[in-house]
Write an enzyme that holds these catalytic residues in place. Sequence first.
Site, PDB file in Angstrom:
ATOM      1  N   LYS A  78     -13.750 -30.130 -47.212  1.00 21.16           N
ATOM      2  CA  LYS A  78     -12.658 -31.186 -47.139  1.00 21.16           C
ATOM      3  C   LYS A  78     -12.750 -31.743 -45.064  1.00 21.16           C
ATOM      4  O   LYS A  78     -12.662 -33.092 -45.209  1.00 21.16           O
ATOM      5  CB  LYS A  78     -11.051 -30.775 -47.100  1.00 21.16           C
ATOM      6  CG  LYS A  78     -10.385 -31.068 -48.670  1.00 21.16           C
ATOM      7  CD  LYS A  78      -8.863 -31.332 -48.781  1.00 21.16           C
ATOM      8  CE  LYS A  78      -9.543 -30.974 -50.180  1.00 21.16           C
ATOM      9  NZ  LYS A  78      -7.666 -30.933 -50.526  1.00 21.16           N
ATOM     10  N   LYS A 107     -16.996 -30.596 -58.827  1.00 23.23           N
ATOM     11  CA  LYS A 107     -15.645 -30.363 -59.809  1.00 23.23           C
ATOM     12  C   LYS A 107     -14.769 -31.763 -59.976  1.00 23.23           C
ATOM     13  O   LYS A 107     -15.831 -32.592 -59.334  1.00 23.23           O
ATOM     14  CB  LYS A 107     -14.583 -29.792 -59.137  1.00 23.23           C
ATOM     15  CG  LYS A 107     -13.349 -28.891 -59.507  1.00 23.23           C
ATOM     16  CD  LYS A 107     -12.708 -28.629 -58.682  1.00 23.23           C
ATOM     17  CE  LYS A 107     -11.538 -29.936 -57.735  1.00 23.23           C
ATOM     18  NZ  LYS A 107     -10.689 -28.682 -56.634  1.00 23.23           N
ATOM     19  N   LYS A 149      -9.481 -35.683 -57.597  1.00 27.00           N
ATOM     20  CA  LYS A 149      -8.789 -37.251 -58.237  1.00 27.00           C
ATOM     21  C   LYS A 149      -9.020 -38.287 -57.105  1.00 27.00           C
ATOM     22  O   LYS A 149      -9.664 -39.551 -57.040  1.00 27.00           O
ATOM     23  CB  LYS A 149      -7.076 -36.793 -58.359  1.00 27.00           C
ATOM     24  CG  LYS A 149      -7.193 -36.290 -56.761  1.00 27.00           C
ATOM     25  CD  LYS A 149      -5.856 -35.348 -57.165  1.00 27.00           C
ATOM     26  CE  LYS A 149      -5.039 -34.368 -55.721  1.00 27.00           C
ATOM     27  NZ  LYS A 149      -5.476 -34.035 -55.826  1.00 27.00           N
TER      28      LYS A 149
HETATM   29  P1  TYM Z   1      -4.621 -29.726 -56.248  1.00 28.44           P
HETATM   30  O1  TYM Z   1      -3.329 -29.765 -56.259  1.00 28.44           O
HETATM   31  O2  TYM Z   1      -6.004 -29.894 -55.464  1.00 28.44           O
HETATM   32  O3  TYM Z   1      -4.954 -29.216 -58.152  1.00 28.44           O
HETATM   33  C1  TYM Z   1      -3.545 -28.692 -58.194  1.00 28.44           C
HETATM   34  C2  TYM Z   1      -4.265 -27.608 -59.555  1.00 28.44           C
HETATM   35  O4  TYM Z   1      -4.954 -28.109 -60.793  1.00 28.44           O
HETATM   36  C3  TYM Z   1      -6.673 -27.548 -60.666  1.00 28.44           C
HETATM   37  N1  TYM Z   1      -7.483 -28.319 -60.639  1.00 28.44           N
HETATM   38  C4  TYM Z   1      -8.051 -28.286 -61.708  1.00 28.44           C
HETATM   39  N2  TYM Z   1      -8.400 -27.160 -62.108  1.00 28.44           N
HETATM   40  C5  TYM Z   1      -9.729 -26.964 -63.617  1.00 28.44           C
HETATM   41  N3  TYM Z   1     -10.674 -28.596 -62.708  1.00 28.44           N
HETATM   42  C6  TYM Z   1     -10.347 -29.665 -61.950  1.00 28.44           C
HETATM   43  N4  TYM Z   1     -11.039 -30.631 -61.908  1.00 28.44           N
HETATM   44  C7  TYM Z   1      -9.206 -29.482 -61.594  1.00 28.44           C
HETATM   45  N5  TYM Z   1      -9.059 -29.702 -60.261  1.00 28.44           N
HETATM   46  C8  TYM Z   1      -7.667 -29.761 -60.350  1.00 28.44           C
HETATM   47  C9  TYM Z   1      -6.324 -26.964 -58.873  1.00 28.44           C
HETATM   48  O5  TYM Z   1      -6.631 -25.466 -59.486  1.00 28.44           O
HETATM   49  C10 TYM Z   1      -4.165 -26.601 -58.939  1.00 28.44           C
HETATM   50  O6  TYM Z   1      -4.333 -25.496 -59.476  1.00 28.44           O
HETATM   51  N6  TYM Z   1      -3.026 -26.021 -52.697  1.00 28.44           N
HETATM   52  C11 TYM Z   1      -3.529 -26.563 -53.937  1.00 28.44           C
HETATM   53  C12 TYM Z   1      -1.619 -27.485 -54.022  1.00 28.44           C
HETATM   54  C13 TYM Z   1      -0.855 -25.968 -53.776  1.00 28.44           C
HETATM   55  C14 TYM Z   1      -0.279 -24.985 -55.192  1.00 28.44           C
HETATM   56  C15 TYM Z   1       0.696 -24.554 -53.744  1.00 28.44           C
HETATM   57  C16 TYM Z   1      -0.560 -24.333 -56.427  1.00 28.44           C
HETATM   58  C17 TYM Z   1       0.078 -25.884 -53.084  1.00 28.44           C
HETATM   59  N7  TYM Z   1       0.935 -24.879 -53.192  1.00 28.44           N
HETATM   60  C18 TYM Z   1       1.324 -22.774 -54.597  1.00 28.44           C
HETATM   61  C19 TYM Z   1      -0.096 -22.880 -56.426  1.00 28.44           C
HETATM   62  C20 TYM Z   1       0.762 -22.273 -55.603  1.00 28.44           C
HETATM   63  C21 TYM Z   1      -4.387 -28.085 -54.372  1.00 28.44           C
HETATM   64  O7  TYM Z   1      -4.932 -28.825 -53.939  1.00 28.44           O
HETATM   65  O8  TYM Z   1      -4.047 -27.554 -55.608  1.00 28.44           O
END
Ligand code: TYM
Length: 340
Positions: A120, A202, A205
Amino acid sequence: MVQEQKNERKKTILSGIQSSGDITVGHYAGAIRNWAALQHQYECFFMTADLHALTVRQEPVALRKRTLDVIAMYIACGIDPESSVLFVQSHVSAHAELAWILNCFTGVGECSRMTQFKEKSQQHNENVNVGLFAYPILMAADILLYQADLVPVGDDQKQHIELTRNLAERFNFHYSPTFTVPEPFIPPVGARIMSLQEPTKKMSKSDENQKNVIFLSDSDDVIAGKIRRAVTDSGTEISYSVEKRPGISNLITLYGVATGMSFAAIEEAFSGKTYSEFKSGTADAVINLIAPIRGRFTQLRSEPGELESLMKTGAEAAAARARRTLSKVYKKVGLTERPR
Ligand code: TYM
């Protein structure tokens, strides 16, 4: 014995998604569908990580809207708001408060080793802020506040959970047992959905090329078009091999996520078929998955009052739970008790 089982507390899950963009089929595959599958076995807390979203510049009106969108999408995907606590991260101030304490227990080197921080900070090299650096510490606070046993996430969050575990163990060792040390739950299928045009990357979004990403808000035609134009491989065989056929393997995964079929069953069903036939089968499967979700989402978004009251109840329930952990932590580190 029966009585004992009755009294046994359910284990806890916490997970969340940032409200920095629209929800994708990747979020669904890696996270939300597993939450839905586990929700009745666990006591669940699912939040929108709007504080995390601030690590990248956001348009305020859009961020506010998306924060509600994410909660509505959870419900549209099958999370039952009657049994899970749904809330917005910034509505529970304990998250930011515990994050500060944990900042003081985390090495600078630990944060700089995080793959997502490295990626990032390259992507947003005009704004490598301290929030982006400390991002996994806030995530650790999210998890540890609820004493979560299990954190269902996609593959890319594994390293952050490893850091969370280290912080919990460090704190517990330094003081006395305080935090549950959480386990990640990474699904065997769909933990990393790849970009449609660049299947070695990957699906994200925030990808500038929207053809790479399927959003849960996409119309049937848009979904079909994106899958039709997805990059495949030079061969003709419809069989799963990430190394040899990353494009086709990604579509097989999507097909599996959408239908629940195993890779072997999908390969058999499409044996001797062309890539084009397989793509149209995949488009149908993904549309069948997404269309009802989109319908429920639109319905929920047309009733903002309901969502708001749900967020209020969620914030109260989450805050009560979080406050218990935070009070313990404050006491252990030596902060004076708040005069009542
Ligand atoms: P974030 O918002 O990037 O993504 C949310 C969840 O979706 C999963 N994910 C994917 N899984 C499979 N293939 C993909 N292409 C894909 N894109 C996203 C991510 O692995 C995630 O599980 N830091 C975290 C958000 C967060 C969080 C937390 C998660 C904040 N606090 C506490 C768990 C527990 C994040 O940025 O995910």
